[in-house]
Write an enzyme that holds these catalytic residues in place. Structure first.
Site, PDB file in Angstrom:
ATOM      1  N   LYS A  54      22.151  44.086 -18.123  1.00  0.00           N
ATOM      2  CA  LYS A  54      22.194  42.648 -17.835  1.00  0.00           C
ATOM      3  C   LYS A  54      23.586  42.258 -17.343  1.00  0.00           C
ATOM      4  O   LYS A  54      23.723  41.520 -16.359  1.00  0.00           O
ATOM      5  CB  LYS A  54      21.821  41.847 -19.093  1.00  0.00           C
ATOM      6  CG  LYS A  54      20.344  41.953 -19.445  1.00  0.00           C
ATOM      7  CD  LYS A  54      20.002  41.385 -20.818  1.00  0.00           C
ATOM      8  CE  LYS A  54      18.526  41.621 -21.126  1.00  0.00           C
ATOM      9  NZ  LYS A  54      18.110  41.253 -22.477  1.00  0.00           N
ATOM     10  N   GLN A  98      20.470  38.719 -27.809  1.00  0.00           N
ATOM     11  CA  GLN A  98      19.599  39.891 -27.701  1.00  0.00           C
ATOM     12  C   GLN A  98      18.827  40.096 -29.005  1.00  0.00           C
ATOM     13  O   GLN A  98      19.390  40.024 -30.099  1.00  0.00           O
ATOM     14  CB  GLN A  98      20.460  41.131 -27.366  1.00  0.00           C
ATOM     15  CG  GLN A  98      19.674  42.401 -27.099  1.00  0.00           C
ATOM     16  CD  GLN A  98      18.823  42.330 -25.830  1.00  0.00           C
ATOM     17  OE1 GLN A  98      19.152  41.639 -24.877  1.00  0.00           O
ATOM     18  NE2 GLN A  98      17.729  43.076 -25.822  1.00  0.00           N
ATOM     19  N   ASP A 121      16.306  32.743 -21.919  1.00  0.00           N
ATOM     20  CA  ASP A 121      15.179  33.571 -22.371  1.00  0.00           C
ATOM     21  C   ASP A 121      13.876  32.771 -22.388  1.00  0.00           C
ATOM     22  O   ASP A 121      12.792  33.350 -22.463  1.00  0.00           O
ATOM     23  CB  ASP A 121      15.434  34.041 -23.813  1.00  0.00           C
ATOM     24  CG  ASP A 121      15.900  35.477 -23.895  1.00  0.00           C
ATOM     25  OD1 ASP A 121      15.475  36.290 -23.043  1.00  0.00           O
ATOM     26  OD2 ASP A 121      16.667  35.792 -24.824  1.00  0.00           O
TER      27      ASP A 121
END
Ligand code: GUN
Length: 296
Positions: A54, A98, A121
């Site tokens: 990422k 995460q 997200d």
């Protein structure tokens, strides 16, 4: 006749190229680049690898930011403070924590603490609610979960933009993939069935699917005999099989038995080189959308 392989690597590269140009335009207009901060708590090896990818791909397209690595012992309060400071930082347009988090941290409390406008997200209850309230079509300013978004883009690569009336069977009901993917396909006017570990006679149900998406995390569970001839198969699974391959790291397989499925399917995503590539590109897309939304 064997089905087409859907090239997630090429699709992700095309999306990144488009984003790179739009990010340059945003940066010139706003006087600062879109900013993404990723928080990683602990040292889960798979999470470390995802986060590195990422960070690298964000830099490649002109997104600023980086990774905040916090030790596994980090308390929930410390993590919530880190999120609060990113919520208040005008150079940070996107925040991603995460998952999974260590067991002593309440995941829901953490996701709730992220400013919904920075929730790249798409996991905040506000964004989840908006996704599930969508009628036909999704508002382009909405932050939609990345793996489901990438999955739909790959299906459209072979089926075209209109998925109306197709029967989509989604295997798996996770908050990260199964549920939001079902909601997205419903907004695309598919007839959606969400199946899971308690579903009766999974093979027969799967054989009814025009679009079969597998997101259960079980290596090669979906067999060729479960697939309707000509169906589009989207394999979201990434499972590591131990073995001597790749210098002892083993090999990656999806939730679908690829070789036999490819003989029946019309089109299928490979693992690796399918949905995984798109997930990261869609995160970059959400970061740009969050940055653009901040100027509205
Ligand atoms: N862990 C596995 N997939 C994801 C994802 O899409 N987002 C976050 N934050 N963590 C994950």
């Amino acid at each position: 006749m064997s089905g087409t392989t859907i090239d997630g690597k090429a699709a992700a590269a095309e999306l990144r190229d488009r984003l790179k140009a739009e990010i340059a335009t945003f940066t010139a207009k706003a006087g600062l680049p879109p900013g993404l901060r990723v928080i990683l708590v602990g040292d889960n090896p798979a999470s470390q690898a995802y986060v590195r990818t990422k960070e690298r791909t964000a830099q490649e397209v002109g997104i600023a930011g980086g990774v905040d690595r916090m030790p596994a012992e980090t308390s929930q309060d410390e993590l919530l403070k880190a999120i609060a400071s990113l919520n208040a930082d005008p150079a940070t347009h996107g925040i991603l924590v995460q998952l999974p988090l260590p067991d002593h941290i309440d995941e829901a409390a953490v996701l709730d603490a992220i400013d919904p406008a920075k929730d790249v997200d798409g996991f905040h209850p506000m964004n989840v609610g908006r996704l599930f309230s969508a009628k036909s079509g999704i508002d382009p300013t909405l932050l939609v979960p990345c793996t489901p978004m990438g999955s739909v883009m790959l299906a459209k690569r072979v089926l075209g933009n209109d998925l109306s009336g197709l029967h989509a069977v989604v295997l798996g009901r996770s908050n990260i993939v199964g549920k939001p993917l079902g909601a997205l396909l419903l907004a695309e006017n598919c007839t959606v069935t969400t199946a899971h570990s308690r579903t009766v006679d999974l093979p027969s149900l799967c054989r009814e699917a025009d679009i079969l998406a597998a997101a259960v995390g079980r290596a090669e569970m979906v067999k060729g005999s479960w697939i309707k001839p000509g169906a589009t198969v989207i394999d979201v699974g990434i499972n590591r099989i131990e073995g001597p391959e790749n210098n002892g790291r083993g090999r990656l397989v999806g939730d679908v038995a690829y070789d036999e499925a490819k003989e029946v399917a019309g089109a299928i995503t490979p693992v690796p080189g399918g949905v995984g590539q798109m997930t990261v590109a869609c995160l970059l897309k959400n970061t740009l959308v969050a940055a653009q939304n901040s100027l509205r």
